[in-house]
Write an enzyme that holds these catalytic residues in place. Structure first.
Site, PDB file in Angstrom:
ATOM      1  N   HIS A 125       0.830  -1.209   0.000  1.00  9.31           N
ATOM      2  CA  HIS A 125       0.000   0.000   0.000  1.00  9.31           C
ATOM      3  C   HIS A 125       0.863   1.256   0.000  1.00  9.31           C
ATOM      4  O   HIS A 125       0.688   2.153  -0.847  1.00  9.31           O
ATOM      5  CB  HIS A 125      -0.921  -0.004   1.218  1.00  9.31           C
ATOM      6  CG  HIS A 125      -1.752   1.227   1.365  1.00  9.31           C
ATOM      7  ND1 HIS A 125      -3.071   1.289   0.975  1.00  9.31           N
ATOM      8  CD2 HIS A 125      -1.457   2.466   1.856  1.00  9.31           C
ATOM      9  CE1 HIS A 125      -3.549   2.503   1.209  1.00  9.31           C
ATOM     10  NE2 HIS A 125      -2.590   3.235   1.754  1.00  9.31           N
ATOM     11  N   GLU A 126       1.773   1.342   0.953  1.00  9.48           N
ATOM     12  CA  GLU A 126       2.590   2.555   1.042  1.00  9.48           C
ATOM     13  C   GLU A 126       3.477   2.731  -0.181  1.00  9.48           C
ATOM     14  O   GLU A 126       3.750   3.854  -0.609  1.00  9.48           O
ATOM     15  CB  GLU A 126       3.429   2.537   2.321  1.00  9.48           C
ATOM     16  CG  GLU A 126       2.615   2.595   3.605  1.00  9.48           C
ATOM     17  CD  GLU A 126       1.661   3.778   3.660  1.00  9.48           C
ATOM     18  OE1 GLU A 126       1.976   4.836   3.082  1.00  9.48           O
ATOM     19  OE2 GLU A 126       0.584   3.648   4.267  1.00  9.48           O
ATOM     20  N   HIS A 185       1.778   4.702  -2.807  1.00 10.89           N
ATOM     21  CA  HIS A 185       1.982   6.145  -2.655  1.00 10.89           C
ATOM     22  C   HIS A 185       3.346   6.547  -3.219  1.00 10.89           C
ATOM     23  O   HIS A 185       3.481   7.581  -3.882  1.00 10.89           O
ATOM     24  CB  HIS A 185       1.922   6.539  -1.186  1.00 10.89           C
ATOM     25  CG  HIS A 185       0.561   6.531  -0.579  1.00 10.89           C
ATOM     26  ND1 HIS A 185      -0.503   7.243  -1.104  1.00 10.89           N
ATOM     27  CD2 HIS A 185       0.077   5.910   0.536  1.00 10.89           C
ATOM     28  CE1 HIS A 185      -1.577   7.062  -0.348  1.00 10.89           C
ATOM     29  NE2 HIS A 185      -1.253   6.253   0.652  1.00 10.89           N
ATOM     30  N   HIS A 245       3.296   6.862  -6.861  1.00  5.80           N
ATOM     31  CA  HIS A 245       2.607   8.084  -7.278  1.00  5.80           C
ATOM     32  C   HIS A 245       3.590   9.256  -7.313  1.00  5.80           C
ATOM     33  O   HIS A 245       3.502  10.133  -8.185  1.00  5.80           O
ATOM     34  CB  HIS A 245       1.457   8.367  -6.308  1.00  5.80           C
ATOM     35  CG  HIS A 245       0.338   9.168  -6.899  1.00  5.80           C
ATOM     36  ND1 HIS A 245      -0.810   9.461  -6.206  1.00  5.80           N
ATOM     37  CD2 HIS A 245       0.180   9.748  -8.112  1.00  5.80           C
ATOM     38  CE1 HIS A 245      -1.615  10.173  -6.966  1.00  5.80           C
ATOM     39  NE2 HIS A 245      -1.041  10.372  -8.129  1.00  5.80           N
TER      40      HIS A 245
END
Length: 700
Positions: free
Chosen positions: A487-488, A491, A494
Site C-alpha cells: 500500500h505505502e 503512494h 505516485h
C-alpha cells in the site's frame, strides 16, 4: 539533480547551514550526515523570509500579469523553505526528539501566518484573477496544466478568505494559527501516550502463542526502555496485531484495554481537551468562510463535493458491513466455546478469528510468518511488481545517508533492460521499523518533489512500524504488514512516476479522497499469484509456501471483511460526526467526549462492541493530528476507484507491462495537473462504478 533556478540565500542564514544551498547529493537528497537539529529552525525562518520577498516581488511587479511573471514565478519561489521544511516534517514523525517537538511548537503558528499572508494577498489574487479572466474571455490560451493551476489557485484564494472583510481575515488568521498549534499538540500527546500505554509482561507464560521472534522483539523493546520483561508496544490503531497470537485471555484484555484507553486516562497526555477545542475552532473556521460545518468545507474541495455524497456512501455501506460482522461474530463465538448469541469480546476477536482460519481454511499467521520475510517481500514482491508493470529497478545505496540508521536508500532506475541499469528516476527511502521516537501507523513523504520546471527528480520515503527483531534475526511479517508495505509503496510510485511541470501539481498533490486510490490499487499485487509465489518463500529452507496455502489464502480473502469494513466505517462515521457539528454543538467538557462518541456510533448503526472503531476519538491522529480531518472517508471513497481499476486490470490481462504503462501515463504521471477523475476516466473509459467494491467487501 538540483534546481538551476535557486534564489539567493538570505544573508542572515549561515552559509554553513546544510540547507543554505541545494544538496550536492544525488537527486538533491538532504545530507542527513551533516544535518543537525539546530539547523532546521534558522533555515525554515530564513526560507519564510526569502519566500515572502519573492512573493512580494511578484505581487508588486509593475508589468501586467503573465504566465511567466506570475504563475511560473510563484512555482519557482520558496525553494529554500521547501527543502528545509520537507526534511524537517519528514523527520519529526519518524525520529522525533524533544528538541524537534519544541521547534514545531514555535514554528506551527508561523507556518500558519506564512500561508495566510500569501493566500490573503489581494495584489497576488488580482494578478491570478487577471489571467483567469483573460483565459475565460478567450484572450489568453493556456496549456491544460496551466489552466488547471489557475483554477486551483483561484479556489485556494477563495477558501483562504480572500473575500472576507479585513476584520474577519484577522479572525481567520488567529483561528488558523491556533488550529495548527493544536494539531501539533495532539500529535505530541499521542506519541507520548502510546509509549506510556505499552504493556509490560514480566511472566513469559503470559506470552504463550507469541512467536519466538515476536517475543525477542518485545524483549528488546523493554530493554531499550530500561525495563525487565517483554514490552508489547502500541500500534496506532485500536486492534493490536499481537492479539491474534496471545493465548492468555487476560493478557489479551490488558492489551485491548490499554489500546482503547489511550488519550483518555487523565494527565498531561490526555488528548480530550485538545480534540474538543480543535472540533470547535474548525467549525468556527468553516462557518466564517460560509460553510455549514468543517465537513462541508473539506468535501467541497474534494472529489466527493458534498457531505451529502459522503453520508450517502457511508450510510449505504454500514448496515451490510455490520450484518456481516455479526455473522462473523456468531461463528467466532461457537469456535470459542460459546453460543452464537453469546457475543465475542473485542480483545478475543483476532485470536478466535485465527482459530476459524485454521479450522476453515487451514491457515494461521504463525504458520505464514516464516514465509513472509521482509527482504523477500520487498525485493521479490514490491520491487518485482514495479519492475514487471513499469520497468523499474532498484539498487540499494548504502553510501547515501538517511535520517536514522534504520533508513535504507534505494536508487530507482527507469525502463531497465536485463543487465542494464536504465535511467535514474529518483530515490526511494524505506524506514520500516518501529521505535520510541516514531509515531504509529504507516505513511509516505516526499523529500524532493518531481518538477520539469525546476529540473528536479523525486525522493520519496515510506514509513512502517514493524517490530524490529534482535540483530541478525530475520524480520518476519504478518499478512497485514505485507499488504501495508504494498500500500505505502503505491503512494511512493505516485511520487516516483510523477511527470508534471509545476511542483505544486507533483505526485500525490491531489484531493485527499483521491490520494489513497493508487496505493490501494498497488495492494492487489500482494495477492497476485505470480508475485505472491515469488516472495512467499521460507526464510531458512528456501521452500515456497505450499501451493494449497496460496490457493486457500486467495479463496479466503472475503473472510473477515465484516470486521475490517465495520471497524473502518465506524472510524469514518465518527470523523464525520465530530466535523458535522456547528461550534455550539461541540461538547464543552472532556467528560463528554466518550459519551459523544458512543452516541455517534449508535446513531450511525455501527455501535457493535465486538468491533470497536479502528481509531477512537482520543487517538485518531488522522483527523486530529494529521491531514485527514473530515476526510477519513477517503479510503473507502478511493476504494471505489481501486476496485474498479482491479477489474480493469483483470479485463485487460492483469500483470503486464502494457497495463502498467497505461496506468502510469494516464494516471500516476498526471499527478494533480488535471482533475483526477478525468485521469481515471481516461484510464477506465468511463466514470467509476461501485459494484466491484460491493463484491470485494462482501456487501452485495
Amino acid at each position: 539533480m538540483t534546481s538551476t533556478h535557486e534564489t539567493t540565500t538570505p544573508a542572515d542564514l549561515d552559509p554553513a547551514n546544510p540547507f543554505a544551498a541545494p544538496s550536492a547529493l544525488p537527486y538533491g537528497l538532504p545530507d542527513f550526515s551533516v544535518i543537525r537539529e539546530e539547523h532546521y529552525e534558522p533555515a525554515i525562518l530564513a526560507g519564510m523570509a526569502a519566500h515572502r520577498a519573492e512573493v512580494e516581488a511578484i505581487a508588486t511587479n509593475p508589468e501586467p500579469a503573465t504566465v511567466e511573471n506570475t504563475l511560473v514565478a510563484l512555482e519557482r519561489s520558496g525553494q529554500l523553505l521547501g527543502r528545509a521544511a520537507r526534511a524537517y516534517f519528514n523527520q519529526l514523525p519518524s525520529d522525533s526528539t524533544p528538541g524537534l517537538e519544541d521547534i514545531q511548537e514555535r514554528l506551527a503558528p508561523l507556518f500558519s501566518a506564512h500561508r495566510d499572508a500569501i493566500n490573503m494577498d489581494a495584489r497576488l489574487h488580482e494578478r491570478v484573477r487577471a489571467l483567469a479572466d483573460a483565459a475565460e474571455a478567450g484572450d489568453l490560451d493556456l496549456e491544460p496544466d496551466t489552466a488547471y493551476l489557475v483554477e486551483k489557485l483561484m479556489t485556494q484564494f477563495k477558501r483562504s478568505g480572500i473575500a472576507l472583510s479585513l476584520g474577519d481575515q484577522d479572525t481567520l488568521r488567529e483561528l488558523n494559527a491556533r488550529i495548527t498549534s493544536l494539531e501539533a499538540s495532539f500529535g505530541r500527546k499521542l506519541l507520548a501516550g502510546a509509549n506510556e500505554a505499552g504493556v509490560l509482561v514480566t511472566d513469559e507464560a503470559e506470552l504463550a502463542g507469541l512467536s519466538a521472534d515476536a517475543k525477542a522483539g518485545a524483549r528488546a523493546a523493554a530493554a531499550a526502555r530500561g525495563q525487565d520483561g517483554w514490552l508489547l508496544e502500541m500500534q496506532l490503531f485500536t486492534h493490536q496485531n499481537v492479539l491474534a497470537s496471545l493465548e492468555d485471555a487476560a493478557t489479551r484484555e490488558r492489551v485491548q484495554s490499554a489500546s482503547m484507553a489511550r488519550g483518555a486516562t487523565g494527565g498531561e497526555n490526555d488528548t480530550r481537551e485538545v480534540l474538543l477545542e480543535l472540533a470547535r475552532l474548525r467549525a468556527h473556521h468553516a462557518q466564517l468562510l460560509g460553510y455549514e460545518h468543517h465537513a462541508a468545507y473539506i468535501a467541497a474541495d474534494a472529489t466527493a463535493g458534498t457531505t451529502a455524497a459522503v453520508n450517502e456512501m457511508l450510510g449505504r455501506l454500514a448496515p451490510a458491513a455490520v450484518a456481516n460482522a455479526r455473522r462473523e461474530a456468531a461463528d467466532l463465538a461457537t469456535v470459542g466455546g460459546g453460543s452464537p448469541s453469546g457475543g465475542v469480546a473485542a480483545a478475543d476477536w483476532s485470536y478466535l478469528n485465527e482459530a476459524v482460519r485454521k479450522e476453515r481454511f487451514n491457515l494461521d499467521d504463525a504458520a505464514l510468518r516464516p514465509y513472509l520475510e521482509l527482504e523477500r517481500v520487498l525485493h521479490d514482491g514490491v520491487f518485482k511488481a514495479a519492475g514487471l508493470l513499469f520497468g523499474l529497478s532498484f539498487v540499494e545505496r548504502p553510501d547515501l545517508p538517511g535520517y536514522h540508521p534504520d533508513v535504507r536508500v534505494f536508487e530507482v532506475f527507469d525502463a531497465a533492460e536485463p543487465g542494464e541499469p536504465g535511467t535514474g528516476l529518483g530515490l526511494f527511502l524505506g524506514d520500516f521499523y518501529t521505535r520510541e521516537s516514531k509515531r504509529g501507523g504507516a505513511w509516505m513523504d516526499s523529500l524532493v518533489v518531481q518538477s520539469t520546471l525546476l529540473g528536479e527528480k523525486p525522493v520519496v520515503v515510506n514509513n512502517l512500524n514493524i517490530v524490529k527483531p534482535p540483530a541478525g534475526d530475520p524480520t518476519l511479517l504478518v499478512w497485514d504488514e505485507v499488504t501495508t508495505l504494498f500500500h505505502e509503496f503505491g503512494h511512493a510510485l505516485h511520487g516516483l512516476l510523477s511527470d508534471v511541470r509545476y511542483p505544486s501539481q507533483s505526485g500525490t498533490s491531489v484531493p485527499r479522497d483521491f490520494v489513497e486510490y493508487p496505493s490501494q490499487v498497488n495492494e492487489m499485487w500482494s495477492w497476485d499469484p505470480q508475485i505472491l509465489t515469488s516472495f512467499a518463500v521460507h526464510h531458512t529452507t528456501g521452500e515456497p509456501m505450499p501451493a494449497q496455502w496460496v490457493d486457500t489464502m486467495l479463496a479466503s480473502r472475503i473472510w473477515g471483511e465484516g470486521f475490517s469494513t465495520t471497524e473502518y466505517l465506524a472510524a469514518a462515521l465518527l470523523d464525520q460526526a465530530w466535523h458535522q457539528l456547528t461550534p455550539d454543538q461541540v461538547p464543552t467538557s472532556v467528560e463528554d467526549v466518550l459519551p459523544f462518541e458512543a452516541a455517534a456510533l449508535a446513531a450511525a448503526g455501527v455501535d457493535f462492541a465486538s468491533v470497536p472503531p479502528r481509531y477512537r476519538s482520543t487517538y485518531f491522529n488522522h483527523i486530529f493530528g494529521g491531514g485527514y480531518s473530515a476526510g477519513y472517508y477517503s479510503y473507502i471513497w478511493s476504494e471505489v476507484l481501486d476496485a474498479d481499476t482491479v477489474q480493469w486490470y483483470a479485463e485487460n490481462g492483469g500483470l503486464t507491462r502494457e497495463n502498467g504503462e497505461a496506468f502510469r501515463r494516464k494516471l500516476l504521471a498526471r499527478g494533480g495537473s488535471q482533475d483526477p477523475l478525468v485521469s481515471f476516466a481516461d484510464l477506465r473509459g468511463r466514470a467509476a462504478e461501485i459494484t466491484p467494491l460491493l463484491e470485494r467487501r462482501g456487501l452485495v
